[in-house]
Design a protein around this motif. Structure first.
Motif, mmCIF file in Angstrom:
data_model
loop_
_atom_site.group_PDB
_atom_site.id
_atom_site.type_symbol
_atom_site.label_atom_id
_atom_site.label_comp_id
_atom_site.label_asym_id
_atom_site.label_seq_id
_atom_site.Cartn_x
_atom_site.Cartn_y
_atom_site.Cartn_z
ATOM 1 N N SER A 253 3.082 3.583 -4.830
ATOM 2 C CA SER A 253 3.014 3.848 -6.263
ATOM 3 C C SER A 253 4.228 4.649 -6.735
ATOM 4 O O SER A 253 4.634 5.623 -6.102
ATOM 5 C CB SER A 253 1.731 4.619 -6.588
ATOM 6 O OG SER A 253 1.609 4.796 -7.969
ATOM 7 N N GLY A 254 4.816 4.198 -7.845
ATOM 8 C CA GLY A 254 5.980 4.876 -8.411
ATOM 9 C C GLY A 254 7.314 4.435 -7.836
ATOM 10 O O GLY A 254 8.358 4.903 -8.272
ATOM 11 N N HIS A 255 7.298 3.552 -6.869
ATOM 12 C CA HIS A 255 8.532 3.068 -6.248
ATOM 13 C C HIS A 255 8.853 1.659 -6.743
ATOM 14 O O HIS A 255 8.042 1.006 -7.385
ATOM 15 C CB HIS A 255 8.396 3.041 -4.725
ATOM 16 C CG HIS A 255 8.284 4.395 -4.116
ATOM 17 N ND1 HIS A 255 9.374 5.123 -3.716
ATOM 18 C CD2 HIS A 255 7.195 5.164 -3.859
ATOM 19 C CE1 HIS A 255 8.980 6.278 -3.232
ATOM 20 N NE2 HIS A 255 7.648 6.333 -3.312
ATOM 21 N N GLU B 266 8.093 -2.957 -10.089
ATOM 22 C CA GLU B 266 7.734 -1.551 -10.194
ATOM 23 C C GLU B 266 6.287 -1.433 -9.733
ATOM 24 O O GLU B 266 5.411 -2.107 -10.269
ATOM 25 C CB GLU B 266 7.884 -1.047 -11.629
ATOM 26 C CG GLU B 266 9.298 -1.127 -12.180
ATOM 27 C CD GLU B 266 10.306 -0.294 -11.393
ATOM 28 O OE1 GLU B 266 9.935 0.790 -10.901
ATOM 29 O OE2 GLU B 266 11.460 -0.733 -11.271
ATOM 30 N N ILE B 267 6.035 -0.599 -8.764
ATOM 31 C CA ILE B 267 4.712 -0.496 -8.167
ATOM 32 C C ILE B 267 3.897 0.551 -8.925
ATOM 33 O O ILE B 267 4.281 1.710 -9.016
ATOM 34 C CB ILE B 267 4.804 -0.140 -6.667
ATOM 35 C CG1 ILE B 267 5.734 -1.131 -5.955
ATOM 36 C CG2 ILE B 267 3.422 -0.118 -6.044
ATOM 37 C CD1 ILE B 267 5.371 -2.588 -6.130
ATOM 38 N N GLY B 268 2.756 0.119 -9.456
ATOM 39 C CA GLY B 268 1.967 0.971 -10.335
ATOM 40 C C GLY B 268 0.694 1.537 -9.746
ATOM 41 O O GLY B 268 -0.088 2.158 -10.458
ATOM 42 N N GLY B 269 0.460 1.340 -8.454
ATOM 43 C CA GLY B 269 -0.758 1.864 -7.861
ATOM 44 C C GLY B 269 -0.657 1.913 -6.354
ATOM 45 O O GLY B 269 0.295 1.404 -5.765
ATOM 46 N N ASP B 270 -1.642 2.545 -5.715
ATOM 47 C CA ASP B 270 -1.629 2.672 -4.261
ATOM 48 C C ASP B 270 -1.861 1.345 -3.551
ATOM 49 O O ASP B 270 -1.474 1.176 -2.403
ATOM 50 C CB ASP B 270 -2.667 3.694 -3.803
ATOM 51 C CG ASP B 270 -2.237 5.112 -4.136
ATOM 52 O OD1 ASP B 270 -1.024 5.356 -4.263
ATOM 53 O OD2 ASP B 270 -3.122 5.973 -4.279
ATOM 54 N N ARG B 271 -2.517 0.409 -4.224
ATOM 55 C CA ARG B 271 -2.602 -0.969 -3.724
ATOM 56 C C ARG B 271 -2.067 -1.858 -4.830
ATOM 57 O O ARG B 271 -2.584 -1.851 -5.946
ATOM 58 C CB ARG B 271 -4.035 -1.371 -3.405
ATOM 59 C CG ARG B 271 -4.089 -2.822 -2.933
ATOM 60 C CD ARG B 271 -5.481 -3.297 -2.607
ATOM 61 N NE ARG B 271 -5.411 -4.663 -2.079
ATOM 62 C CZ ARG B 271 -6.340 -5.568 -2.299
ATOM 63 N NH1 ARG B 271 -7.420 -5.267 -2.980
ATOM 64 N NH2 ARG B 271 -6.203 -6.787 -1.808
ATOM 65 N N TRP B 272 -1.013 -2.606 -4.527
ATOM 66 C CA TRP B 272 -0.357 -3.431 -5.541
ATOM 67 C C TRP B 272 -0.016 -4.765 -4.919
ATOM 68 O O TRP B 272 0.671 -4.832 -3.897
ATOM 69 C CB TRP B 272 0.909 -2.723 -6.020
ATOM 70 C CG TRP B 272 1.290 -3.020 -7.424
ATOM 71 C CD1 TRP B 272 2.347 -3.783 -7.835
ATOM 72 C CD2 TRP B 272 0.662 -2.537 -8.613
ATOM 73 N NE1 TRP B 272 2.399 -3.816 -9.196
ATOM 74 C CE2 TRP B 272 1.369 -3.049 -9.708
ATOM 75 C CE3 TRP B 272 -0.434 -1.731 -8.860
ATOM 76 C CZ2 TRP B 272 1.033 -2.792 -11.018
ATOM 77 C CZ3 TRP B 272 -0.780 -1.464 -10.169
ATOM 78 C CH2 TRP B 272 -0.043 -1.992 -11.230
ATOM 79 N N ARG C 107 0.835 -1.202 0.000
ATOM 80 C CA ARG C 107 0.000 0.000 0.000
ATOM 81 C C ARG C 107 0.870 1.251 0.000
ATOM 82 O O ARG C 107 1.938 1.291 0.601
ATOM 83 C CB ARG C 107 -0.903 0.026 1.239
ATOM 84 C CG ARG C 107 -1.751 -1.224 1.432
ATOM 85 C CD ARG C 107 -2.828 -1.355 0.352
ATOM 86 N NE ARG C 107 -3.515 -2.628 0.421
ATOM 87 C CZ ARG C 107 -4.641 -2.834 1.087
ATOM 88 N NH1 ARG C 107 -5.222 -1.862 1.724
ATOM 89 N NH2 ARG C 107 -5.185 -4.042 1.083
ATOM 90 N N GLU C 108 0.367 2.264 -0.709
ATOM 91 C CA GLU C 108 0.976 3.604 -0.715
ATOM 92 C C GLU C 108 2.419 3.607 -1.225
ATOM 93 O O GLU C 108 3.255 4.331 -0.697
ATOM 94 C CB GLU C 108 0.923 4.232 0.694
ATOM 95 C CG GLU C 108 -0.428 4.187 1.360
ATOM 96 C CD GLU C 108 -1.511 4.970 0.634
ATOM 97 O OE1 GLU C 108 -1.189 5.983 -0.002
ATOM 98 O OE2 GLU C 108 -2.673 4.532 0.680
#
Length: 135
Positions: A70-72, A91-97, A67-68
């Motif tokens: 995104s972009g990292h 690569e994390i593409g959203g607030d929940r991944w 969670r939280e």
């Protein structure tokens, strides 16, 4: 005079709060080892001990609900008895991944396996299980 001082103090605090960005910290909502992941969900929780099955190659999955972030980039760092075995980056593409990685375990790979969840170079979570040979 008290009103003026209060106003100045509150304005100064508000200015500091606006000028100083709050860093959103990501977190791991769930993490577990499983025998499989289907439809982006683990099918079971294998617990803390996995027994060696001779003549079989066992695949163990590590699932995380992030969670939280995104972009990292997040890394699953697999270790055996504290020694790095593999890094799997996401690569994390959203607030929940939800992400998962896996390791094939064979006889002779017994010991304590762990996976560190690494965010921007910092370990934010870690889980482990013992792969035991009872023969």
């Amino acid at each position: 005079m008290v009103k003026v001082l209060t106003r100045v103090l509150l304005t100064g605090m508000l200015s500091f709060a606006i000028a100083t960005p709050v860093l959103a910290e990501g977190f791991v909502a769930r993490a577990q080892f499983s025998t499989a992941v289907i439809d982006r969900e683990p099918i079971d929780d294998i617990g803390n001990v996995v027994k060696v099955e001779y003549g079989e190659i066992q695949r163990v999955y590590f699932f995380t609900d992030l969670r939280e972030m995104s972009g990292h980039q997040v890394v699953h760092r697999w270790k055996l008895d504290g020694e790095d075995q593999a890094d799997v980056a996401f690569e994390i593409g959203g607030d929940r991944w939800r992400v998962w990685s896996s390791k094939r375990l064979m006889p002779g790979f017994d010991g304590t396996w762990s996976v560190d969840v690494v965010l921007d170079g910092q370990v934010i979570d870690s889980r482990s299980f013992d792969y035991v040979d009872e023969y």
